[in-house]
Design an enzyme around this catalytic site. Structure first.
Site, PDB file in Angstrom:
ATOM      1  N   GLY A 132       0.627  -0.734   0.257  1.00 18.69           N
ATOM      2  CA  GLY A 132      -0.339   0.194  -0.115  1.00 18.69           C
ATOM      3  C   GLY A 132       0.684   0.881  -0.099  1.00 18.69           C
ATOM      4  O   GLY A 132       0.897   1.518   1.113  1.00 18.69           O
ATOM      5  N   TYR A 133       1.448   1.621  -1.236  1.00 17.07           N
ATOM      6  CA  TYR A 133       2.290   3.068  -1.540  1.00 17.07           C
ATOM      7  C   TYR A 133       0.936   4.170  -1.696  1.00 17.07           C
ATOM      8  O   TYR A 133       0.975   4.493  -1.177  1.00 17.07           O
ATOM      9  CB  TYR A 133       3.071   2.901  -2.223  1.00 17.07           C
ATOM     10  CG  TYR A 133       4.749   1.738  -1.478  1.00 17.07           C
ATOM     11  CD1 TYR A 133       5.013   1.697  -0.462  1.00 17.07           C
ATOM     12  CD2 TYR A 133       5.073   1.126  -2.069  1.00 17.07           C
ATOM     13  CE1 TYR A 133       5.357   0.974  -0.057  1.00 17.07           C
ATOM     14  CE2 TYR A 133       6.825   0.684  -1.836  1.00 17.07           C
ATOM     15  CZ  TYR A 133       6.205   0.187  -0.377  1.00 17.07           C
ATOM     16  OH  TYR A 133       7.537  -0.943  -0.118  1.00 17.07           O
ATOM     17  N   THR A 166      -2.266  -4.002  -5.555  1.00 15.57           N
ATOM     18  CA  THR A 166      -2.571  -5.389  -5.832  1.00 15.57           C
ATOM     19  C   THR A 166      -2.913  -6.379  -4.772  1.00 15.57           C
ATOM     20  O   THR A 166      -2.148  -5.772  -4.122  1.00 15.57           O
ATOM     21  CB  THR A 166      -1.275  -5.634  -7.097  1.00 15.57           C
ATOM     22  OG1 THR A 166      -1.624  -4.307  -8.187  1.00 15.57           O
ATOM     23  CG2 THR A 166      -1.077  -6.823  -7.958  1.00 15.57           C
ATOM     24  N   GLU A 248      15.185  -5.932  -4.671  1.00 12.15           N
ATOM     25  CA  GLU A 248      14.233  -5.979  -5.728  1.00 12.15           C
ATOM     26  C   GLU A 248      14.987  -5.725  -7.661  1.00 12.15           C
ATOM     27  O   GLU A 248      14.853  -6.473  -8.179  1.00 12.15           O
ATOM     28  CB  GLU A 248      13.298  -5.541  -5.346  1.00 12.15           C
ATOM     29  CG  GLU A 248      12.080  -5.882  -4.857  1.00 12.15           C
ATOM     30  CD  GLU A 248      10.905  -4.968  -4.835  1.00 12.15           C
ATOM     31  OE1 GLU A 248      10.680  -3.742  -4.957  1.00 12.15           O
ATOM     32  OE2 GLU A 248      10.435  -5.358  -3.909  1.00 12.15           O
ATOM     33  N   GLU A 379       7.637   8.155 -18.249  1.00 14.43           N
ATOM     34  CA  GLU A 379       8.642   9.443 -17.445  1.00 14.43           C
ATOM     35  C   GLU A 379       9.184   9.215 -16.586  1.00 14.43           C
ATOM     36  O   GLU A 379       9.743  10.098 -16.999  1.00 14.43           O
ATOM     37  CB  GLU A 379       7.721  10.319 -18.121  1.00 14.43           C
ATOM     38  CG  GLU A 379       6.381  10.281 -19.319  1.00 14.43           C
ATOM     39  CD  GLU A 379       5.699   9.345 -19.701  1.00 14.43           C
ATOM     40  OE1 GLU A 379       5.122   9.025 -18.956  1.00 14.43           O
ATOM     41  OE2 GLU A 379       5.155   9.340 -20.512  1.00 14.43           O
TER      42      GLU A 379
HETATM   43  C1  LIG Z   1      -1.155  -2.464 -12.644  1.00 13.04           C
HETATM   44  C2  LIG Z   1      -0.582  -1.600 -11.737  1.00 13.04           C
HETATM   45  C3  LIG Z   1      -0.444  -2.783 -10.527  1.00 13.04           C
HETATM   46  C4  LIG Z   1       0.107  -1.440  -9.604  1.00 13.04           C
HETATM   47  N1  LIG Z   1       0.704  -1.916  -8.496  1.00 13.04           N
HETATM   48  C5  LIG Z   1       0.468  -1.058  -7.123  1.00 13.04           C
HETATM   49  C6  LIG Z   1       0.273  -1.889  -5.723  1.00 13.04           C
HETATM   50  O1  LIG Z   1       0.420  -3.155  -5.623  1.00 13.04           O
HETATM   51  N2  LIG Z   1       0.823  -0.673  -4.583  1.00 13.04           N
HETATM   52  C7  LIG Z   1       1.085   0.624  -4.895  1.00 13.04           C
HETATM   53  O2  LIG Z   1       1.091   1.264  -4.058  1.00 13.04           O
HETATM   54  N3  LIG Z   1       0.501   1.284  -6.281  1.00 13.04           N
HETATM   55  C8  LIG Z   1       0.585  -0.033  -7.210  1.00 13.04           C
HETATM   56  N4  LIG Z   1       0.617   0.883  -8.905  1.00 13.04           N
HETATM   57  C9  LIG Z   1       0.655   2.296  -8.952  1.00 13.04           C
HETATM   58  C10 LIG Z   1       2.043   2.487  -9.446  1.00 13.04           C
HETATM   59  O3  LIG Z   1       2.908   2.907  -8.884  1.00 13.04           O
HETATM   60  C11 LIG Z   1       0.952   3.616  -9.768  1.00 13.04           C
HETATM   61  O4  LIG Z   1       0.001   3.636 -11.240  1.00 13.04           O
HETATM   62  C12 LIG Z   1       2.694   4.527 -10.692  1.00 13.04           C
HETATM   63  O5  LIG Z   1       3.238   4.837  -9.512  1.00 13.04           O
HETATM   64  C13 LIG Z   1       1.934   6.025 -11.648  1.00 13.04           C
HETATM   65  O6  LIG Z   1       1.508   6.497 -10.362  1.00 13.04           O
HETATM   66  P1  LIG Z   1      -0.093   7.486 -10.814  1.00 13.04           P
HETATM   67  O7  LIG Z   1      -0.971   6.166 -11.834  1.00 13.04           O
HETATM   68  O8  LIG Z   1      -0.706   7.889  -9.497  1.00 13.04           O
HETATM   69  O9  LIG Z   1      -0.380   8.486 -12.070  1.00 13.04           O
HETATM   70  P2  LIG Z   1       1.427   9.627 -11.862  1.00 13.04           P
HETATM   71  O10 LIG Z   1       1.847   9.864 -10.447  1.00 13.04           O
HETATM   72  O11 LIG Z   1      -0.476  10.880 -11.405  1.00 13.04           O
HETATM   73  O12 LIG Z   1       0.884  10.355 -13.581  1.00 13.04           O
HETATM   74  C14 LIG Z   1       0.090  10.833 -14.465  1.00 13.04           C
HETATM   75  C15 LIG Z   1       1.279  10.849 -15.858  1.00 13.04           C
HETATM   76  O13 LIG Z   1       1.899  12.089 -15.329  1.00 13.04           O
HETATM   77  C16 LIG Z   1       2.919  11.357 -15.364  1.00 13.04           C
HETATM   78  N5  LIG Z   1       3.987  12.325 -15.408  1.00 13.04           N
HETATM   79  C17 LIG Z   1       4.042  11.899 -13.096  1.00 13.04           C
HETATM   80  N6  LIG Z   1       5.485  12.584 -12.582  1.00 13.04           N
HETATM   81  C18 LIG Z   1       6.058  13.058 -13.872  1.00 13.04           C
HETATM   82  C19 LIG Z   1       7.336  13.766 -13.986  1.00 13.04           C
HETATM   83  N7  LIG Z   1       8.292  14.578 -12.925  1.00 13.04           N
HETATM   84  N8  LIG Z   1       7.750  13.824 -15.438  1.00 13.04           N
HETATM   85  C20 LIG Z   1       6.654  13.864 -16.489  1.00 13.04           C
HETATM   86  N9  LIG Z   1       5.975  13.013 -16.456  1.00 13.04           N
HETATM   87  C21 LIG Z   1       5.179  12.895 -14.838  1.00 13.04           C
HETATM   88  C22 LIG Z   1       3.314  10.244 -15.998  1.00 13.04           C
HETATM   89  O14 LIG Z   1       4.272   9.448 -15.844  1.00 13.04           O
HETATM   90  C23 LIG Z   1       1.960   9.890 -15.891  1.00 13.04           C
HETATM   91  O15 LIG Z   1       1.773   9.306 -17.292  1.00 13.04           O
HETATM   92  C24 LIG Z   1       0.225  -0.190  -9.854  1.00 13.04           C
HETATM   93  C25 LIG Z   1      -0.226   0.613 -10.900  1.00 13.04           C
HETATM   94  C26 LIG Z   1      -0.229  -0.431 -12.087  1.00 13.04           C
HETATM   95  C27 LIG Z   1      -1.295   0.423 -13.088  1.00 13.04           C
END
Ligand SMILES: Cc1cc2nc3c(=O)[nH]c(=O)nc-3n(C[C@H](O)[C@H](O)[C@H](O)COP(=O)(O)OP(=O)(O)OC[C@H]3O[C@@H](n4cnc5c(N)ncnc54)[C@H](O)[C@@H]3O)c2cc1C
Length: 396
Positions: A132-133, A166, A248, A379
């Protein structure tokens, strides 16, 4: 860089292959080994999968790199990398966050009680965790997380929301980052907790993704967690989360599915004709396949660079970013070419009995987008390469 594996490492791979051949002969092997699946959550929590993980544990395949004093084998992480590649090759569940970030963090920072409670269970594959991050406003910028943990008598009360957890729908324990000190700078007021997934006040809502990977929203409403379940020291969670990334490196994204997909794509092209000409005889398809074959070899090299650096005590942050960026986008390009080859038929999903290759490529087209987001988006990987690898300043 020397990419040759030692005799001991090669002998280990042979043992793993013999174990997996035995497993493949079991009547329930089809439930455990699914080479064409695009999502791990599809295997989820089936009894067959749990039993397979226990059999891996009995063979000593969990905790290979843990210190001997904690029940591990004190080997290099290269063995975990080799194991995961063999598991990925047959589509079996990989060794994951239990022996990886969670177990390793507990070994370094957990109290004696947490070590006693969890380490033996992880080694016996008796416990499933969810991470849960992420939160609705904290993904790429994880340190912006807001889920609040407030001090109360004997522990903490947790309130807030997690996003994309997940495994939350079947996990036993939640490994959760919460803000314990809102006054501190954002990287300094975060703590890590372990709490039972079935604790009162936790609600899990599934999120179906376009790739059929099931992930979840998790709501915490006044959830109590005792002091004993705090991992390490309060407010030091960010340090532990960053440290855990390094544990990891050896199990971070496998390469063998890329190789297998390239082979399948070549077979697909060889099986189809356009205007009476086999696709593998057409210049445009040959060019595209040659290009992808070159890229698959590049991905292999990038992954080996991660493994080589990690096994020499370096922190391969930039190498890992390059491999993640390149390999996840390459998975997408392989699926794109498959759909180009298939034309309109490529849109048939695996639910349709007429779908070519049982809908494998249509599923791959949808699912491969997810890996370019999870564990740091493309990104973010580019930012790491630009800043840490090339020394470029922050974007203006
Ligand atoms: C299938 C799946 C499983 C996952 N499982 C887990 C899990 O078990 N536990 C957990 O904690 N999380 C999980 N995640 C979450 C995942 O870590 C996040 O979706 C990911 O870090 C992106 O964050 P966000 O979705 O909030 O998008 P945002 O951070 O809101 O990003 C939106 C868009 O903006 C872009 N962006 C953001 N910041 C920048 C920057 N500084 N420069 C350029 N572009 C930028 C991103 O690349 C993206 O295109 C999972 C995600 C997926 C898709």
């Amino acid at each position: 860089m020397d990419f040759e594996f030692s005799d001991e490492e090669r002998a280990f791979v042979e043992r793993v292959r013999a174990f997996l051949a035995e497993e493949a002969a079991r009547p329930d092997a089809g439930e455990i080994m699914q080479p064409n699946r695009e999502s791990d959550s599809i295997l989820a929590d089936t009894p067959a999968r749990r039993a397979f993980c226990r059999r891996m544990a009995e063979r000593g395949y969990l905790g290979l790199s843990w210190p001997v004093e904690f029940g591990g084998q004190g080997r290099s992480g290269v063995f975990e990398y080799l194991l995961n590649e063999e598991l990925a090759r047959v589509g079996a569940p990989l060794i994951g966050k239990g022996v990886g970030c969670i177990g390793q963090t507990l070994i370094r920072h957990g109290s004696d009680q947490l070590k006693r409670e969890f380490l033996p269970k992880i080694l016996k594959a008796e416990v499933e965790f969810a991470l849960g991050y992420s939160e609705p406003s904290a993904g790429s910028d994880l340190a912006a997380l807001r889920l609040r943990a407030e001090r109360c008598d004997g522990g903490w009360r947790l309130n807030g929301q997690k996003m994309f957890t997940t495994s939350a729908h079947f996990a036993d324990w939640y490994w959760l980052a919460a803000r314990t000190n809102p006054q501190a700078p954002k990287h300094k007021g975060v703590s890590l907790f372990l709490l039972p997934m079935r604790q009162a006040g936790i609600t899990v809502h599934p999120i179906e993704t376009m790739g059929e990977h099931v992930t979840n929203q998790v709501f915490l409403d006044d959830v109590f967690v005792g002091d004993d379940w705090l991992v390490g020291e309060a407010d030091r969670g960010w340090t532990y989360i960053c440290e855990a990334l390094d544990y990891e490196r050896f199990t971070f994204y496998t390469f063998s599915p890329l190789e297998q997909k390239l082979d399948a794509l070549i077979e697909l092209a060889a099986s189809r004709r356009q205007d009476g000409v086999r696709l593998t005889e057409r210049a445009d398809t040959r060019r595209a396949l040659a290009r992808l074959a070159t890229d698959v070899e590049t991905a292999r090299g990038l992954q080996r660079a991660v493994i080589w650096a990690a096994s020499h005590g370096e922190v391969p942050g930039v190498e890992a970013a390059m491999f993640k960026l390149f390999s996840t986008e390459l998975h997408q390009r392989l699926a794109n070419l498959a759909l180009d080859i298939l034309g309109p038929e490529g849109l048939l999903s695996k639910a349709d009995p007429d779908a070519p290759d049982h809908g494998k490529w249509e599923w791959s087209y949808r699912a491969t987008a997810l890996d370019t987001i999870g564990a740091g988006t493309s990104e973010i990987q580019k930012n790491i390469i630009a800043r840490r690898g090339l020394g470029l300043p922050l974007a203006g």
